[in-house]
Design a protein around this motif. Structure first.
Motif, PDB file in Angstrom:
ATOM      1  N   GLY A  30       0.845  -1.190   0.000  1.00 54.62           N
ATOM      2  CA  GLY A  30       0.000   0.000   0.000  1.00 54.62           C
ATOM      3  C   GLY A  30       0.881   1.241   0.000  1.00 54.62           C
ATOM      4  N   TRP A  31       0.314   2.360  -0.438  1.00 54.43           N
ATOM      5  CA  TRP A  31       1.103   3.595  -0.539  1.00 54.43           C
ATOM      6  C   TRP A  31       1.614   4.068   0.817  1.00 54.43           C
ATOM      7  N   ALA A  32       0.790   3.975   1.855  1.00 52.04           N
ATOM      8  CA  ALA A  32       1.193   4.488   3.170  1.00 52.04           C
ATOM      9  C   ALA A  32       2.431   3.757   3.696  1.00 52.04           C
ATOM     10  N   GLU A  33       2.399   2.447   3.668  1.00 53.24           N
ATOM     11  CA  GLU A  33       3.545   1.693   4.179  1.00 53.24           C
ATOM     12  C   GLU A  33       4.755   1.839   3.256  1.00 53.24           C
ATOM     13  N   LEU A  34       4.507   1.899   1.963  1.00 55.26           N
ATOM     14  CA  LEU A  34       5.598   2.099   1.016  1.00 55.26           C
ATOM     15  C   LEU A  34       6.295   3.433   1.291  1.00 55.26           C
ATOM     16  N   GLY A  35       5.516   4.461   1.582  1.00 51.48           N
ATOM     17  CA  GLY A  35       6.077   5.773   1.919  1.00 51.48           C
ATOM     18  C   GLY A  35       6.835   5.782   3.226  1.00 51.48           C
ATOM     19  N   GLN A  36       6.473   4.888   4.143  1.00 53.84           N
ATOM     20  CA  GLN A  36       7.220   4.772   5.398  1.00 53.84           C
ATOM     21  C   GLN A  36       8.517   4.000   5.188  1.00 53.84           C
ATOM     22  N   ARG A  37       8.453   2.958   4.390  1.00 58.17           N
ATOM     23  CA  ARG A  37       9.635   2.126   4.161  1.00 58.17           C
ATOM     24  C   ARG A  37      10.682   2.832   3.305  1.00 58.17           C
ATOM     25  N   ILE A  38      10.209   3.598   2.317  1.00 57.50           N
ATOM     26  CA  ILE A  38      11.111   4.383   1.471  1.00 57.50           C
ATOM     27  C   ILE A  38      10.594   5.813   1.504  1.00 57.50           C
ATOM     28  N   ALA A  39      11.251   6.643   2.282  1.00 63.92           N
ATOM     29  CA  ALA A  39      10.764   7.999   2.538  1.00 63.92           C
ATOM     30  C   ALA A  39      11.103   8.935   1.380  1.00 63.92           C
ATOM     31  N   ILE A  40      10.310   8.840   0.332  1.00 65.07           N
ATOM     32  CA  ILE A  40      10.436   9.777  -0.787  1.00 65.07           C
ATOM     33  C   ILE A  40       9.055  10.364  -1.057  1.00 65.07           C
ATOM     34  N   ARG A  41       9.036  11.613  -1.446  1.00 63.10           N
ATOM     35  CA  ARG A  41       7.800  12.372  -1.580  1.00 63.10           C
ATOM     36  C   ARG A  41       6.797  11.740  -2.553  1.00 63.10           C
ATOM     37  N   CYS A  42       7.307  11.134  -3.634  1.00 62.90           N
ATOM     38  CA  CYS A  42       6.380  10.581  -4.626  1.00 62.90           C
ATOM     39  C   CYS A  42       5.584   9.401  -4.073  1.00 62.90           C
ATOM     40  N   PHE A  43       6.022   8.825  -2.937  1.00 61.28           N
ATOM     41  CA  PHE A  43       5.265   7.764  -2.276  1.00 61.28           C
ATOM     42  C   PHE A  43       4.400   8.312  -1.136  1.00 61.28           C
ATOM     43  N   GLN A  44       4.685   9.524  -0.686  1.00 57.49           N
ATOM     44  CA  GLN A  44       4.025  10.047   0.502  1.00 57.49           C
ATOM     45  C   GLN A  44       2.990  11.129   0.219  1.00 57.49           C
ATOM     46  N   SER A  45       3.198  11.918  -0.808  1.00 59.36           N
ATOM     47  CA  SER A  45       2.322  13.048  -1.074  1.00 59.36           C
ATOM     48  C   SER A  45       1.640  12.874  -2.428  1.00 59.36           C
ATOM     49  N   ASP A  46       0.354  12.607  -2.410  1.00 53.22           N
ATOM     50  CA  ASP A  46      -0.437  12.404  -3.620  1.00 53.22           C
ATOM     51  C   ASP A  46       0.219  11.375  -4.542  1.00 53.22           C
ATOM     52  N   PRO A  47       0.433  10.149  -4.028  1.00 54.90           N
ATOM     53  CA  PRO A  47       1.183   9.154  -4.790  1.00 54.90           C
ATOM     54  C   PRO A  47       0.423   8.611  -5.995  1.00 54.90           C
ATOM     55  N   SER A  48       1.178   8.305  -7.025  1.00 52.80           N
ATOM     56  CA  SER A  48       0.640   7.610  -8.194  1.00 52.80           C
ATOM     57  C   SER A  48       1.780   6.843  -8.838  1.00 52.80           C
ATOM     58  N   VAL A  49       1.441   5.822  -9.594  1.00 57.96           N
ATOM     59  CA  VAL A  49       2.465   5.048 -10.277  1.00 57.96           C
ATOM     60  C   VAL A  49       3.205   5.951 -11.263  1.00 57.96           C
ATOM     61  N   ALA A  50       2.473   6.768 -11.995  1.00 56.44           N
ATOM     62  CA  ALA A  50       3.093   7.631 -13.009  1.00 56.44           C
ATOM     63  C   ALA A  50       4.110   8.601 -12.399  1.00 56.44           C
ATOM     64  N   SER A  51       3.736   9.280 -11.307  1.00 57.07           N
ATOM     65  CA  SER A  51       4.674  10.230 -10.697  1.00 57.07           C
ATOM     66  C   SER A  51       5.872   9.502 -10.095  1.00 57.07           C
ATOM     67  N   SER A  52       5.632   8.325  -9.562  1.00 53.90           N
ATOM     68  CA  SER A  52       6.727   7.541  -8.989  1.00 53.90           C
ATOM     69  C   SER A  52       7.708   7.122 -10.068  1.00 53.90           C
ATOM     70  N   LEU A  53       7.190   6.657 -11.189  1.00 54.74           N
ATOM     71  CA  LEU A  53       8.063   6.227 -12.282  1.00 54.74           C
ATOM     72  C   LEU A  53       8.918   7.382 -12.787  1.00 54.74           C
ATOM     73  N   LYS A  54       8.306   8.533 -12.915  1.00 54.18           N
ATOM     74  CA  LYS A  54       9.031   9.711 -13.396  1.00 54.18           C
ATOM     75  C   LYS A  54      10.210  10.029 -12.473  1.00 54.18           C
ATOM     76  N   PHE A  55       9.967  10.010 -11.173  1.00 53.81           N
ATOM     77  CA  PHE A  55      11.021  10.293 -10.207  1.00 53.81           C
ATOM     78  C   PHE A  55      12.069   9.186 -10.182  1.00 53.81           C
ATOM     79  N   LEU A  56      11.640   7.936 -10.126  1.00 57.71           N
ATOM     80  CA  LEU A  56      12.563   6.815  -9.988  1.00 57.71           C
ATOM     81  C   LEU A  56      13.481   6.662 -11.196  1.00 57.71           C
ATOM     82  N   ARG A  57      12.973   6.995 -12.366  1.00 59.56           N
ATOM     83  CA  ARG A  57      13.812   6.894 -13.573  1.00 59.56           C
ATOM     84  C   ARG A  57      14.947   7.919 -13.576  1.00 59.56           C
TER      85      ARG A  57
END
Length: 86
Positions: A30-57
């Motif tokens: 889930g997004w909440a636990e993922l944001g706790q395990r890896i503290a990056i904004r794209c998982f914590q603030s208005d998370p989406s797969v698309a925004s996460s992919l953009k950042f992670l790439r």
């Protein structure tokens, strides 16, 4: 004869897209636990797969953390299955 050390058979991430990895992590944690395990904004603030992919790439250290967590998740799943089988 054993396969070379970095062959696709030994690389559990071989063939996995970053999108598939993120999607699997979200489904498992889930997004909440993922944001706790890896503290990056794209998982914590208005998370989406698309925004996460953009950042992670663009961010190798964050991608490495995501891939590491994915491998951890796969080990947990495998261990649970082996315990059920016994």
């Amino acid at each position: 004869m054993s396969p070379p050390p970095h062959s696709p058979r030994q690389d559990p991430l071989h063939g996995m897209t970053l999108e598939a990895i993120v999607t699997a992590l979200v489904a498992y944690f889930g997004w909440a636990e993922l944001g706790q395990r890896i503290a990056i904004r794209c998982f914590q603030s208005d998370p989406s797969v698309a925004s996460s992919l953009k950042f992670l790439r663009k961010t190798p250290w964050a991608r490495a953390k995501v891939e590491s967590l994915y491998l951890y998740m796969k080990r947990q799943q495998r261990d649970r299955q082996s315990r059920k089988a016994t």
